[in-house]
Design a protein around this motif. Structure first.
Motif, mmCIF file in Angstrom:
data_model
loop_
_atom_site.group_PDB
_atom_site.id
_atom_site.type_symbol
_atom_site.label_atom_id
_atom_site.label_comp_id
_atom_site.label_asym_id
_atom_site.label_seq_id
_atom_site.Cartn_x
_atom_site.Cartn_y
_atom_site.Cartn_z
ATOM 1 N N SER A 174 -3.809 1.405 -2.557
ATOM 2 C CA SER A 174 -2.487 2.009 -2.761
ATOM 3 C C SER A 174 -2.079 2.865 -1.577
ATOM 4 O O SER A 174 -0.887 2.977 -1.261
ATOM 5 C CB SER A 174 -2.496 2.854 -4.038
ATOM 6 O OG SER A 174 -2.801 2.067 -5.169
ATOM 7 N N ALA A 175 -3.062 3.483 -0.921
ATOM 8 C CA ALA A 175 -2.757 4.285 0.261
ATOM 9 C C ALA A 175 -2.440 3.421 1.470
ATOM 10 O O ALA A 175 -1.656 3.820 2.334
ATOM 11 C CB ALA A 175 -3.923 5.222 0.570
ATOM 12 N N PHE A 177 -1.210 0.109 1.310
ATOM 13 C CA PHE A 177 -0.083 -0.787 1.079
ATOM 14 C C PHE A 177 0.928 -0.126 0.147
ATOM 15 O O PHE A 177 0.583 0.743 -0.658
ATOM 16 C CB PHE A 177 -0.558 -2.114 0.484
ATOM 17 C CG PHE A 177 -1.594 -2.821 1.317
ATOM 18 C CD1 PHE A 177 -1.222 -3.550 2.427
ATOM 19 C CD2 PHE A 177 -2.933 -2.732 0.994
ATOM 20 C CE1 PHE A 177 -2.169 -4.204 3.198
ATOM 21 C CE2 PHE A 177 -3.896 -3.377 1.752
ATOM 22 C CZ PHE A 177 -3.517 -4.107 2.862
ATOM 23 N N ASP A 178 2.178 -0.569 0.273
ATOM 24 C CA ASP A 178 3.247 -0.059 -0.578
ATOM 25 C C ASP A 178 3.233 -0.843 -1.889
ATOM 26 O O ASP A 178 3.870 -1.894 -2.003
ATOM 27 C CB ASP A 178 4.592 -0.197 0.132
ATOM 28 C CG ASP A 178 5.716 0.454 -0.654
ATOM 29 O OD1 ASP A 178 5.415 1.309 -1.508
ATOM 30 O OD2 ASP A 178 6.893 0.091 -0.428
ATOM 31 N N LEU A 179 2.521 -0.328 -2.876
ATOM 32 C CA LEU A 179 2.342 -1.038 -4.141
ATOM 33 C C LEU A 179 3.398 -0.617 -5.145
ATOM 34 O O LEU A 179 3.627 0.576 -5.362
ATOM 35 C CB LEU A 179 0.952 -0.745 -4.728
ATOM 36 C CG LEU A 179 -0.264 -1.283 -3.975
ATOM 37 C CD1 LEU A 179 -1.536 -0.974 -4.749
ATOM 38 C CD2 LEU A 179 -0.149 -2.771 -3.731
ATOM 39 N N ASN A 180 4.048 -1.609 -5.765
ATOM 40 C CA ASN A 180 4.919 -1.338 -6.894
ATOM 41 C C ASN A 180 4.175 -1.669 -8.181
ATOM 42 O O ASN A 180 2.995 -2.024 -8.162
ATOM 43 C CB ASN A 180 6.226 -2.127 -6.783
ATOM 44 C CG ASN A 180 5.982 -3.624 -6.630
ATOM 45 O OD1 ASN A 180 4.984 -4.161 -7.096
ATOM 46 N ND2 ASN A 180 6.901 -4.305 -5.960
ATOM 47 N N SER A 259 -0.315 7.185 -10.036
ATOM 48 C CA SER A 259 0.993 7.846 -10.032
ATOM 49 C C SER A 259 0.846 9.348 -9.862
ATOM 50 O O SER A 259 1.676 9.996 -9.206
ATOM 51 C CB SER A 259 1.739 7.539 -11.337
ATOM 52 O OG SER A 259 2.015 6.169 -11.456
ATOM 53 N N LEU A 263 0.778 7.559 -5.255
ATOM 54 C CA LEU A 263 0.402 6.407 -4.440
ATOM 55 C C LEU A 263 1.111 5.124 -4.854
ATOM 56 O O LEU A 263 0.793 4.064 -4.325
ATOM 57 C CB LEU A 263 -1.118 6.189 -4.516
ATOM 58 C CG LEU A 263 -1.983 7.330 -3.948
ATOM 59 C CD1 LEU A 263 -3.454 7.058 -4.194
ATOM 60 C CD2 LEU A 263 -1.706 7.512 -2.467
ATOM 61 N N LEU A 264 2.058 5.214 -5.792
ATOM 62 C CA LEU A 264 2.762 4.016 -6.253
ATOM 63 C C LEU A 264 4.252 4.146 -5.996
ATOM 64 O O LEU A 264 4.828 5.237 -6.104
ATOM 65 C CB LEU A 264 2.516 3.790 -7.751
ATOM 66 C CG LEU A 264 1.104 3.402 -8.178
ATOM 67 C CD1 LEU A 264 1.059 3.205 -9.685
ATOM 68 C CD2 LEU A 264 0.647 2.147 -7.468
ATOM 69 N N ASN A 265 4.884 3.023 -5.676
ATOM 70 C CA ASN A 265 6.314 2.984 -5.437
ATOM 71 C C ASN A 265 7.031 2.577 -6.725
ATOM 72 O O ASN A 265 7.439 1.423 -6.904
ATOM 73 C CB ASN A 265 6.636 2.000 -4.306
ATOM 74 C CG ASN A 265 8.117 1.967 -3.979
ATOM 75 O OD1 ASN A 265 8.872 2.859 -4.348
ATOM 76 N ND2 ASN A 265 8.550 0.917 -3.297
#
Length: 325
Positions: A174-175, A177-180, A259, A263-265
């Motif tokens: 999560s750090a 990559f931009d994870l949704n 969250s 770390l989450l989008n």
């Protein structure tokens, strides 16, 4: 002379139907009978019924938010991300008639945040559970049927995934990559499907692959893919439904942790609600600002617990040795 063909000879005997139709109808009847028997066993478990009732309540909460936003609540005040309680002088405001669960330090309605986050948690849990059991079922069935080098490679991969610290790995990814929410669900599902669940499904598939009807299907000319999909995988479905419940619990907990660390989008979740209270300095404020912590924390605990309880009740359905009758 041309021989005359009896027109009645091509008509099937009275009362008979094509074999595929009979076979399909028989499978449907067996499936319905199995569902009724499983449901009768499930309702005997009080924890399962209570857990299912609570899950239905959370589902109604998820459905109610868009309805409230479209009918009663105005977006400027009750939007879970951009809304602001203009009728409150100080923020965070305690519960009131206009805001039953109060507002957070940024002036946003807590009840609106709670309801909107419920839908996200359901989507996350269901997608992660479906991906996990789909991969684990196929990996277990293929490893049990083929054996040899295929079994060795798949099980060593499962051992490798099990040896990895799951939550720590998710934090690192999560750090980086931009994870949704959807990507997180797929990631949890893949790690779970190739991990410990695959080992358990392979053990169950081994007990199925030695049944006489598997050898009969092989002698009758059934291909490998046909035997796996038609004869082995359907017998793993009860175990699949059981592990779906446990996967949902792990996915919701993982999302809450990620969250909380930001770390989450995603727009809003229960973890973000706790994170907002923490960054504003209200996390250790005792019971004075309880509405900032209790609704989100209790929802995470309750929803995870209810899916676990339903899973325990389904365990009695899937495992005959645990049944009371």
């Amino acid at each position: 002379m041309t021989p005359q063909t009896d027109p009645q000879s091509s008509v099937p005997p009275h009362g008979t139907e094509p074999a595929p139709t009979n076979l399909t109808a028989a499978r449907v009847r067996l499936a319905l009978r199995g569902f009724r028997e499983g449901w009768s066993i499930f309702v005997e478990s009080r924890i399962g019924v209570i857990g299912l009732a609570v899950i239905i309540i959370f589902a109604l909460m998820a459905i109610s938010h868009p309805i409230l936003m479209a009918t009663i609540w105005d977006e400027a005040t009750y939007d879970p991300v951009t809304g602001y309680a203009f009728d409150q002088i100080e923020q965070p405001a305690p519960p009131s008639w206009a805001h039953p669960l109060g507002t957070d330090p940024l002036g946003r309605d807590v009840l609106s945040q709670l309801l909107s986050s419920t839908a996200s948690e359901f989507i996350l849990g269901i997608v992660a559970a479906l991906v996990t059991v789909s991969i684990a079922t196929m990996v277990g069935a293929v490893a049990a049927y083929y054996g040899g080098i295929v079994d060795t490679l798949l099980m060593r991969l499962a051992d490798l995934v099990v040896s990895l610290p799951g939550l720590s790995l998710l934090i690192v990814l999560s750090a980086l990559f931009d994870l949704n929410l959807f990507m997180l669900a797929l990631l949890i599902g893949v790690l779970g499907g190739f991990g410990g669940s695959a080992i358990i499904f392979k053990s169950q598939a081994l007990s199925v692959s030695v049944k006489p009807y598997i050898e009969a299907a092989r002698v009758a000319g059934g291909g490998r893919l046909h035997i796996i999909l038609v004869h082995i995988v359907p017998n793993l479905l009860p175990l699949s439904f059981l592990y779906m419940m446990f996967t949902v619990t792990g996915a919701i907990f993982s999302e809450a942790v990620l969250s909380y660390f930001g770390l989450l989008n995603i727009r809003m979740s229960w973890g973000i609600m706790i994170h907002t209270a923490s960054t504003a300095g209200y996390l250790l404020g005792g019971t004075k600002y309880w509405w900032l912590i209790v609704p989100a924390g209790a929802s995470i605990t309750l929803l995870c617990s209810t899916f676990y309880l339903v899973g325990r009740a389904l365990d009695e359905v899937a495992n005959p040795r645990l049944r009371r009758r």
